[in-house]
Design a protein around this motif. Structure first.
Motif, mmCIF file in Angstrom:
data_model
loop_
_atom_site.group_PDB
_atom_site.id
_atom_site.type_symbol
_atom_site.label_atom_id
_atom_site.label_comp_id
_atom_site.label_asym_id
_atom_site.label_seq_id
_atom_site.Cartn_x
_atom_site.Cartn_y
_atom_site.Cartn_z
ATOM 1 N N TYR A 47 10.462 -7.980 -36.164
ATOM 2 C CA TYR A 47 10.497 -6.524 -36.229
ATOM 3 C C TYR A 47 9.817 -6.153 -37.546
ATOM 4 O O TYR A 47 10.355 -6.415 -38.627
ATOM 5 C CB TYR A 47 11.950 -6.057 -36.196
ATOM 6 C CG TYR A 47 12.168 -4.554 -36.254
ATOM 7 C CD1 TYR A 47 12.470 -3.834 -35.102
ATOM 8 C CD2 TYR A 47 12.135 -3.857 -37.460
ATOM 9 C CE1 TYR A 47 12.714 -2.459 -35.151
ATOM 10 C CE2 TYR A 47 12.363 -2.497 -37.526
ATOM 11 C CZ TYR A 47 12.660 -1.806 -36.361
ATOM 12 O OH TYR A 47 12.897 -0.456 -36.412
ATOM 13 N N PHE A 48 8.616 -5.580 -37.473
ATOM 14 C CA PHE A 48 7.827 -5.287 -38.675
ATOM 15 C C PHE A 48 8.270 -3.950 -39.251
ATOM 16 O O PHE A 48 8.048 -2.892 -38.662
ATOM 17 C CB PHE A 48 6.336 -5.284 -38.342
ATOM 18 C CG PHE A 48 5.772 -6.653 -38.114
ATOM 19 C CD1 PHE A 48 5.127 -7.336 -39.134
ATOM 20 C CD2 PHE A 48 5.907 -7.282 -36.892
ATOM 21 C CE1 PHE A 48 4.626 -8.604 -38.939
ATOM 22 C CE2 PHE A 48 5.404 -8.557 -36.671
ATOM 23 C CZ PHE A 48 4.756 -9.216 -37.697
ATOM 24 N N HIS A 49 8.873 -4.036 -40.414
ATOM 25 C CA HIS A 49 9.511 -2.892 -41.046
ATOM 26 C C HIS A 49 8.487 -1.982 -41.725
ATOM 27 O O HIS A 49 7.590 -2.436 -42.436
ATOM 28 C CB HIS A 49 10.526 -3.400 -42.080
ATOM 29 C CG HIS A 49 11.115 -2.338 -42.942
ATOM 30 N ND1 HIS A 49 12.086 -1.471 -42.503
ATOM 31 C CD2 HIS A 49 10.865 -1.989 -44.233
ATOM 32 C CE1 HIS A 49 12.419 -0.649 -43.470
ATOM 33 N NE2 HIS A 49 11.691 -0.936 -44.534
ATOM 34 N N SER A 50 8.612 -0.682 -41.487
ATOM 35 C CA SER A 50 7.906 0.368 -42.227
ATOM 36 C C SER A 50 6.403 0.134 -42.326
ATOM 37 O O SER A 50 5.830 0.028 -43.418
ATOM 38 C CB SER A 50 8.505 0.497 -43.636
ATOM 39 O OG SER A 50 7.974 1.612 -44.310
ATOM 40 N N LEU A 51 5.749 0.076 -41.170
ATOM 41 C CA LEU A 51 4.299 -0.137 -41.177
ATOM 42 C C LEU A 51 3.551 1.023 -41.814
ATOM 43 O O LEU A 51 2.470 0.834 -42.366
ATOM 44 C CB LEU A 51 3.795 -0.351 -39.746
ATOM 45 C CG LEU A 51 4.281 -1.620 -39.037
ATOM 46 C CD1 LEU A 51 3.545 -1.797 -37.718
ATOM 47 C CD2 LEU A 51 4.083 -2.855 -39.908
ATOM 48 N N SER A 52 4.107 2.227 -41.726
ATOM 49 C CA SER A 52 3.404 3.369 -42.323
ATOM 50 C C SER A 52 3.258 3.216 -43.828
ATOM 51 O O SER A 52 2.345 3.782 -44.430
ATOM 52 C CB SER A 52 4.144 4.675 -41.999
ATOM 53 O OG SER A 52 5.500 4.586 -42.383
ATOM 54 N N SER A 53 4.129 2.424 -44.471
ATOM 55 C CA SER A 53 4.002 2.197 -45.910
ATOM 56 C C SER A 53 2.743 1.430 -46.248
ATOM 57 O O SER A 53 2.172 1.601 -47.333
ATOM 58 C CB SER A 53 5.212 1.411 -46.422
ATOM 59 O OG SER A 53 6.394 2.145 -46.280
ATOM 60 N N MET A 54 2.304 0.567 -45.325
ATOM 61 C CA MET A 54 1.156 -0.280 -45.606
ATOM 62 C C MET A 54 -0.135 0.265 -44.997
ATOM 63 O O MET A 54 -1.220 -0.020 -45.502
ATOM 64 C CB MET A 54 1.404 -1.701 -45.089
ATOM 65 C CG MET A 54 1.603 -1.805 -43.596
ATOM 66 S SD MET A 54 2.104 -3.463 -43.029
ATOM 67 C CE MET A 54 0.602 -4.387 -43.255
ATOM 68 N N MET A 55 -0.030 1.038 -43.919
ATOM 69 C CA MET A 55 -1.239 1.467 -43.211
ATOM 70 C C MET A 55 -1.942 2.649 -43.870
ATOM 71 O O MET A 55 -3.072 2.960 -43.530
ATOM 72 C CB MET A 55 -0.894 1.823 -41.758
ATOM 73 C CG MET A 55 -0.442 0.630 -40.941
ATOM 74 S SD MET A 55 -0.406 0.941 -39.159
ATOM 75 C CE MET A 55 0.700 2.322 -39.054
ATOM 76 N N TYR A 56 -1.246 3.301 -44.802
ATOM 77 C CA TYR A 56 -1.829 4.468 -45.469
ATOM 78 C C TYR A 56 -1.659 4.314 -46.983
ATOM 79 O O TYR A 56 -0.627 3.831 -47.454
ATOM 80 C CB TYR A 56 -1.140 5.765 -45.019
ATOM 81 C CG TYR A 56 -1.060 5.942 -43.523
ATOM 82 C CD1 TYR A 56 -2.123 6.489 -42.804
ATOM 83 C CD2 TYR A 56 0.078 5.549 -42.826
ATOM 84 C CE1 TYR A 56 -2.048 6.658 -41.438
ATOM 85 C CE2 TYR A 56 0.165 5.712 -41.456
ATOM 86 C CZ TYR A 56 -0.905 6.251 -40.765
ATOM 87 O OH TYR A 56 -0.834 6.413 -39.403
ATOM 88 N N THR A 57 -2.646 4.758 -47.712
ATOM 89 C CA THR A 57 -2.545 4.687 -49.171
ATOM 90 C C THR A 57 -1.519 5.686 -49.703
ATOM 91 O O THR A 57 -1.043 5.542 -50.832
ATOM 92 C CB THR A 57 -3.910 4.960 -49.825
ATOM 93 O OG1 THR A 57 -4.406 6.228 -49.375
ATOM 94 C CG2 THR A 57 -4.907 3.865 -49.454
ATOM 95 N N HIS A 58 -1.163 6.686 -48.895
ATOM 96 C CA HIS A 58 -0.087 7.597 -49.309
ATOM 97 C C HIS A 58 1.270 7.071 -48.847
ATOM 98 O O HIS A 58 2.281 7.781 -48.949
ATOM 99 C CB HIS A 58 -0.326 9.020 -48.787
ATOM 100 C CG HIS A 58 -0.587 9.108 -47.311
ATOM 101 N ND1 HIS A 58 0.298 8.664 -46.355
ATOM 102 C CD2 HIS A 58 -1.660 9.598 -46.616
ATOM 103 C CE1 HIS A 58 -0.180 8.886 -45.148
ATOM 104 N NE2 HIS A 58 -1.380 9.434 -45.278
ATOM 105 N N ASN A 59 1.305 5.843 -48.322
ATOM 106 C CA ASN A 59 2.540 5.150 -47.918
ATOM 107 C C ASN A 59 3.301 5.876 -46.815
ATOM 108 O O ASN A 59 4.505 5.698 -46.648
ATOM 109 C CB ASN A 59 3.480 4.936 -49.100
ATOM 110 C CG ASN A 59 2.832 4.161 -50.234
ATOM 111 O OD1 ASN A 59 2.943 4.526 -51.393
ATOM 112 N ND2 ASN A 59 2.142 3.084 -49.911
#
Length: 895
Positions: free
Chosen positions: A554-566
């Motif tokens: 279960y990959f946690h918090s992908l939005s933190s890594m996919m965007y430079t604004h986290n």
């Protein structure tokens, strides 16, 4: 013919530290004038872990021309956006270029994710322990620990002596010592089986006898030469062509005839020689090349015959001894349980660090600095696997757990306690998978395990690696998959125990500057464009699959890594927000590699994406421009339920908003994972739904309301969309207490860091649990969550005035009346099939804590030929307020 190719693992330092002929990832580079055999053309030994010959994998989907469309999923779902389509095509080209770059350094992508076989601690066939780590900024490194009195100089790797290679990798070798009275092995090939099947070997047969046996039984005449060095074959071929005193320099080459003339003369001279022990070969001269470059090639017929032979693994295994024999003869250079750290001398001064690849770590405690523990138990105490992986289910019912808070007592629980006390409950409850959070080592317990410090280590506060293996194995024995909540989207900022400033520089594993720090969480952000960081993270995933037999992630918090604004930005729904300047393309390429490689190496692996931004294509095939996940999480569902419970009066709930939020994107509903509440709703100041519903309920009416909504919320979330459902430990029976980990704000109290399992004996909570178990049976018996068109919900009726919702899925019809006061004696709902329908689950049943307002003679209903909700038939059903019913078609009527 048994050669070093079949007895030295490809990751042996013998092959990686030779400066004359450097080997990288299985490719042997000889002097540029002579293109000779590559290592993969020889009979190779199995890898240390798998005992199987390695094969180069076929290209993944994204490299298959017949299946490739870098923006295919856009047209599939009717998305028309030129900017995003162009972004996907450019991303595919970047992925292709990245793979080409990686394959210059690694033999194949499988080699890239097997760093744990080479880096960190691993045992070598020459009776020694090799330590290898990546520290590009270090001048030299060493191991300090109780193995050498914590000396930084005793076992060190200085430049010029086992120093770093071109990629910045450092080597340290610790020799095993021969015990008094023991004789060393006569032949180097009498190696020991350190990893698998500890007792295999010890046949007592001398290695020369095994070689002779192989020559007689396996190799044909002319092939029975014992090669003593991996370069002997190339040297003999060179000597065969040029003679024993052949040219050694280019100047010497100019003083003799051209290579073809020399070769033809040699061939004529030796035409009557007896058959050679070397394979038949020929020379091809590139006459258009001014440098007279030539290539040695073998006879195609011989090569094909040799290629079709199975490797002589049985003979090779006969030369090995079990680990018991090794322990009897040698004193380990790094005994099991040894404490150690890695010592670096850097431009910033000397540093002591926990090795990045350490597999067991004792975090800082009582003011003492953390240290790694070498984990290599004896054969008697090493865990032996008993069960196979369960079959990959078509639907997922996930029970999310935290081992540390799984006990009744206010303290940190252990792996063994979890195995004994919780797994049986999960099986009884009807779930088919557990998802574990906080397993990877983390320094601060209050972070729940999300600020990971040591990515290859199970948290020592719960037990040992063997304890965790037992947990996984026992879960498999009960038919439960084991999923790991993995955090590759950020890492802890701790320097003494984590990866931050690992080699003294700010950007060893992470971005430098502001981009290397999460804007709000105080964590470090990986630089996914760095090949060594990719090697580390991909190998980390493969490590958990291989070493601990995990079934997925279960990959946690992908939005933190996919965007430079986290991910902390406002998303309006414009597609271009997913391809603008704030998107981290390197992170997306990493996620594609993750899914391609994991699904190739482990076909039954499950990958789940947690992304609050609903990035397009999360679960689409990588060949079609997607990221390749198996499931994505609909985070909005839980947030909506929480908002309604805390902020909206019961009579103002919007049924339309509920349905649209829970169903989500209809294009991907069969890949969606839903949950009413996970751990986020009940940790560190949050409140569980039971706490909200029952916390201030001091009357029978309030308790009835809480019980009714608790069941209805779960039933709708479980059945309205998606093929996966998740529940956090204890919430299935309405756990009323929130979870709060010990921290300064509560004076480090453990009073809320546990689970109240004794509530299962309480009448209310026992009935809530009974309802949850029967809800799970809807999927166990009739596959209500089944992925595919059969599993898609058909929404019949949504009325914001009456607050009634009905829909069908699989063989069931689901009816909900959320109105706090209005009951309906005969409410018409449309159905697809004419026939008789029977209530199979009623939230108002007395066995579930309800009032039992529906009489038993009303449990069976027959359809009426009246068009309702767009359907040809309808049911007139009784609907008490705040209740839900599940009807099943038991008899089809011919109309």
């Amino acid at each position: 013919m048994i050669s070093l190719f079949s007895s030295i693992p490809i990751n042996s330092p013998l092959l990686t530290t030779n400066s004359a002929a450097h080997s990288t990832g299985g490719r042997v580079f000889l002097p540029s004038k002579c293109k000779c055999f590559a290592a993969d053309q020889q009979p190779q030994a199995p890898r240390n872990k798998s005992q199987k010959p390695r094969q180069k994998p076929p290209p993944p989907d994204s490299d298959r021309k017949d299946a490739l469309d870098p923006a295919g999923f856009l047209s599939k779902h009717g998305i028309t956006n030129k900017a995003f389509a162009q972004f996907l095509r450019e991303r595919y080209k970047a992925l292709k270029d990245l793979k080409e770059e990686l394959l210059k350094q690694y033999y194949d992508l499988q080699e890239m994710v097997s760093g744990f076989e080479l880096l960190g601690m691993h045992r070598n066939v020459q009776h020694r322990v090799d330590y290898m780590d990546w520290a590009p900024g270090a001048r030299y490194c060493s191991l300090v620990g109780d193995i050498n009195g914590w000396s930084p100089t005793k076992d060190c790797a200085r430049e010029g002596y086992l120093g770093h290679d071109d990629f910045g990798y450092w080597f340290v070798i610790l020799e095993d010592k021969l015990k008094d009275g023991e004789e060393p092995d006569d032949v180097f090939f009498q190696q020991y089986n350190y990893i698998d099947d500890y007792d295999k070997g010890d046949s007592g047969v001398k290695v020369e006898e095994v070689f002779q046996k192989a020559n007689e039984e396996y190799w044909e005449p002319g092939e029975d030469r014992f090669i003593k060095s991996r370069y002997e074959l190339a040297a003999k071929l060179y000597e065969q062509i040029f003679g024993p005193n052949g040219p050694q320099t280019e100047e010497e080459m100019e003083e003799i005839p051209d290579p073809m003339t020399r070769y033809m003369a040699w061939k004529e001279e030796h035409k009557d020689d007896p058959p050679s022990n070397l394979p038949p070969c020929d020379v091809i001269i590139d006459e258009d090349n001014e440098d007279d470059e030539f290539e040695i090639v073998t006879d195609p017929a011989w090569r094909e015959k040799f290629k079709n032979k199975k490797p002589p693994i049985p003979y090779w295994l006969e030369t090995r001894k079990g680990r018991k024999a090794w322990l009897k003869k040698y004193i380990p250079g790094m005994p099991h349980g040894s404490k150690y750290r890695v010592y670096f001398n850097t431009p910033m001064g000397p540093l002591e660090r926990i090795p990045a690849w350490a597999t067991y770590v004792i975090p800082e405690a009582d003011g003492n600095q953390s240290y790694a523990v070498h984990w290599e138990p004896s054969p008697e105490s090493a865990y032996k696997w008993k069960h196979k992986h369960p079959s990959k289910p078509k639907s997922l019912r996930i029970y999310e757990c935290h081992v540390g808070i799984s006990g009744v007592e206010p303290r940190v629980s252990t792996f063994n306690e979890f195995t004994e006390n919780v797994l049986v409950h999960v099986k009884e409850a009807g779930y088919n998978a557990i998802q574990l959070i906080g397993v990877l080592e983390h320094k601060d317990y209050f972070t729940v395990g999300y600020r990971v410090t040591n990515f290859f280590a199970v948290s020592s506060r719960y037990g040992t690696p063997e304890d965790f293996k037992r947990l996984v194995d026992e879960a498999h024995g009960l038919g439960l998959l084991v999923l790991l909540d993995i955090v590759h989207s950020y890492a802890a900022a701790d320097e003494m125990v984590g990866l931050s400033f690992y080699d003294g520089s700010n950007d060893c594993y992470f971005h430098s500057g502001k981009r290397g720090h999460h804007k709000f969480w105080g964590t470090r952000m990986f630089k996914y464009g760095d090949h060594d960081v990719l090697h580390f993270l991909l190998s980390n995933l493969n490590w958990w699959m291989v070493e601990y037999q995990i079934d997925g992630f279960y990959f946690h918090s992908l939005s933190s890594m996919m965007y430079t604004h986290n991910g902390f930005a406002t998303f309006t729904g414009d597609v271009e927000e997913y391809c603008n300047q704030y998107v981290d393309n390197d992170a997306l390429l990493y996620l594609i590699l993750v899914n391609e490689i994991l699904h190739f190496l482990h076909p039954n692996v499950l990958t789940i994406a947690e992304d609050a931004t609903f990035y397009p294509g999360l679960c689409e095939p990588t060949s079609q421009g997607g990221l390749g996940f198996d499931y994505f999480v609909n985070l909005s569902a839980s947030e909506l339920w929480l908002s309604l419970l805390e902020n909206v009066p019961d009579h103002e709930w919007s049924m339309s908003k509920l349905v649209s939020t829970l169903v989500g994107d209809k294009c991907n509903v069969d890949r969606m994972l839903l949950y009413a509440e996970n751990h986020n709703q009940s940790i560190s100041g949050g409140r569980s739904f039971a706490d909200i519903l029952f916390g201030s309920a001091n009357t029978e009416v309030a308790l009835l309301r809480g019980s009714s909504l608790h069941k209805m919320i779960r039933l709708m979330t479980f059945t309205i969309g998606g093929s996966a459902y998740l529940n956090f430990m204890g919430n299935e029976f309405g756990h009323p207490k929130r979870v709060e980990f010990p921290m300064p704000s509560n004076n480090f109290s453990y009073s809320l860091a546990n689970r109240c399992w004794e509530l299962l004996e309480d009448e209310l909570h026992k009935k809530l649990f009974a309802f949850d178990k029967d809800m799970m049976k809807l999927d166990i018996k009739d596959r209500v969550l089944l992925r595919g068109s059969r599993g898609l919900p058909n929404i019949h009726h949504v009325d914001d005035t009456t607050m009634v919702i009905s829909y069908s899925r699989g063989p069931y019809v689901f009816v909900f009346n959320f109105h706090p006061t209005n009951s309906y004696e005969r409410y018409s709902i449309g159905v697809e099939e004419a026939g008789e329908y029977q209530i199979t689950l009623n939230s108002d049943d007395e066995i579930y804590g309800g009032q039992g307002l529906i009489d038993r003679d009303q449990y069976s209903q027959r359809t009426i030929s009246r068009k309702t909700d767009g359907a040809r038939y309808c049911l007139d059903v009784p609907l008490p307020s705040r209740t839900s019913q599940v009807y099943k078609l038991t008899r089809i009527l011919r109309v």
